[in-house]
Motif scaffolding. Structure first.
Motif, PDB file in Angstrom:
ATOM      1  N   UNK A 260      -7.716  14.250  46.162  1.00 13.82           N
ATOM      2  CA  UNK A 260      -7.318  15.510  46.567  1.00 13.82           C
ATOM      3  C   UNK A 260      -8.233  16.112  45.998  1.00 13.82           C
ATOM      4  N   UNK A 261      -8.898  17.456  46.943  1.00 15.40           N
ATOM      5  CA  UNK A 261      -9.665  18.516  46.298  1.00 15.40           C
ATOM      6  C   UNK A 261      -8.817  19.779  46.349  1.00 15.40           C
ATOM      7  N   UNK A 262      -9.275  20.937  45.939  1.00 19.51           N
ATOM      8  CA  UNK A 262     -10.408  20.578  45.277  1.00 19.51           C
ATOM      9  C   UNK A 262      -9.468  19.874  43.385  1.00 19.51           C
ATOM     10  N   UNK A 263     -10.707  19.229  42.478  1.00 20.91           N
ATOM     11  CA  UNK A 263     -10.083  18.128  41.562  1.00 20.91           C
ATOM     12  C   UNK A 263      -9.933  19.361  39.973  1.00 20.91           C
ATOM     13  N   UNK A 264     -10.344  20.690  40.259  1.00 18.45           N
ATOM     14  CA  UNK A 264      -9.680  21.095  39.316  1.00 18.45           C
ATOM     15  C   UNK A 264      -9.459  22.910  39.737  1.00 18.45           C
ATOM     16  N   UNK A 265      -9.174  24.077  38.272  1.00 17.78           N
ATOM     17  CA  UNK A 265      -8.549  25.241  39.270  1.00 17.78           C
ATOM     18  C   UNK A 265      -9.003  25.816  38.297  1.00 17.78           C
ATOM     19  N   UNK A 266      -8.797  27.100  38.116  1.00 24.51           N
ATOM     20  CA  UNK A 266      -9.136  28.045  37.127  1.00 24.51           C
ATOM     21  C   UNK A 266      -7.507  29.308  37.285  1.00 24.51           C
ATOM     22  N   UNK A 267      -6.664  29.311  36.475  1.00 24.55           N
ATOM     23  CA  UNK A 267      -5.383  29.696  36.406  1.00 24.55           C
ATOM     24  C   UNK A 267      -5.792  31.075  35.616  1.00 24.55           C
ATOM     25  N   UNK A 268      -5.408  32.002  36.443  1.00 25.18           N
ATOM     26  CA  UNK A 268      -5.508  33.268  35.646  1.00 25.18           C
ATOM     27  C   UNK A 268      -4.043  34.086  35.673  1.00 25.18           C
ATOM     28  N   UNK A 269      -4.185  35.175  34.433  1.00 25.20           N
ATOM     29  CA  UNK A 269      -2.705  35.512  34.712  1.00 25.20           C
ATOM     30  C   UNK A 269      -2.225  35.917  35.873  1.00 25.20           C
ATOM     31  N   UNK A 270      -0.724  36.102  35.872  1.00 26.20           N
ATOM     32  CA  UNK A 270       0.184  36.904  36.983  1.00 26.20           C
ATOM     33  C   UNK A 270       1.696  37.325  36.226  1.00 26.20           C
ATOM     34  N   UNK A 271       1.612  37.882  36.811  1.00 24.98           N
ATOM     35  CA  UNK A 271       3.307  38.702  37.106  1.00 24.98           C
ATOM     36  C   UNK A 271       4.730  37.000  36.876  1.00 24.98           C
ATOM     37  N   UNK A 272       4.084  36.362  37.289  1.00 21.40           N
ATOM     38  CA  UNK A 272       5.203  34.776  38.089  1.00 21.40           C
ATOM     39  C   UNK A 272       4.550  34.411  37.014  1.00 21.40           C
ATOM     40  N   UNK A 273       3.609  33.916  37.243  1.00 21.90           N
ATOM     41  CA  UNK A 273       2.734  33.021  35.717  1.00 21.90           C
ATOM     42  C   UNK A 273       2.408  32.399  36.497  1.00 21.90           C
ATOM     43  N   UNK A 274       2.732  32.032  38.098  1.00 20.57           N
ATOM     44  CA  UNK A 274       2.332  31.171  39.737  1.00 20.57           C
ATOM     45  C   UNK A 274       0.815  31.804  39.955  1.00 20.57           C
ATOM     46  N   UNK A 275      -0.247  30.101  40.245  1.00 14.15           N
ATOM     47  CA  UNK A 275      -0.881  30.729  41.031  1.00 14.15           C
ATOM     48  C   UNK A 275      -0.863  29.712  42.332  1.00 14.15           C
ATOM     49  N   UNK A 276      -1.639  30.058  43.618  1.00 10.40           N
ATOM     50  CA  UNK A 276      -1.494  28.987  44.463  1.00 10.40           C
ATOM     51  C   UNK A 276      -2.728  29.046  45.041  1.00 10.40           C
TER      52      UNK A 276
END
Length: 97
Positions: free
Chosen positions: A58-74
């Motif tokens: 699986x790529x990427x092997x990690x990610x950065x989660x930023x704040x959003x109104x729904x909480x969801x990150x794509x």
């Protein structure tokens, strides 16, 4: 979602609140946490089917989660194999927990 091996797909990740000890369904149905943000969150892959298949990469092997109104990150992701997979994000140390 069906994709060919190596074809990009949108991986949608939503952090959710921990509601109680003994939660055995990995927080399924728990409320999202829009204020969550963290970097270098590891992504892990579990092959569900076919039995005995190759779990691939699986790529990427990690990610950065930023704040959003729904909480969801794509995250734009790819898998090197075909099959049925579960992708998990974490664990990550968040506010000392």
């Amino acid at each position: 979602m069906f994709r060919k091996a190596g074809e990009a797909f949108p991986l949608r990740i939503t952090p959710v609140a921990w509601t109680h000890d003994g939660d055995t369904d990995l927080c399924l149905g728990n409320p999202p946490t829009p204020s969550f943000s963290a970097g270098a969150i590891p992504l892990t892959l579990t092959l569900l089917a076919p039995a005995g298949g190759d779990s691939g990469v699986l790529l990427p092997t990690s990610y950065t989660h930023g704040m959003s109104a729904s909480g969801q990150q794509t995250v734009n992701a790819t898998l090197s194999e075909v099959g049925v997979f579960r992708v998990s994000a974490g664990p990550v140390n968040y506010q000392g927990m």
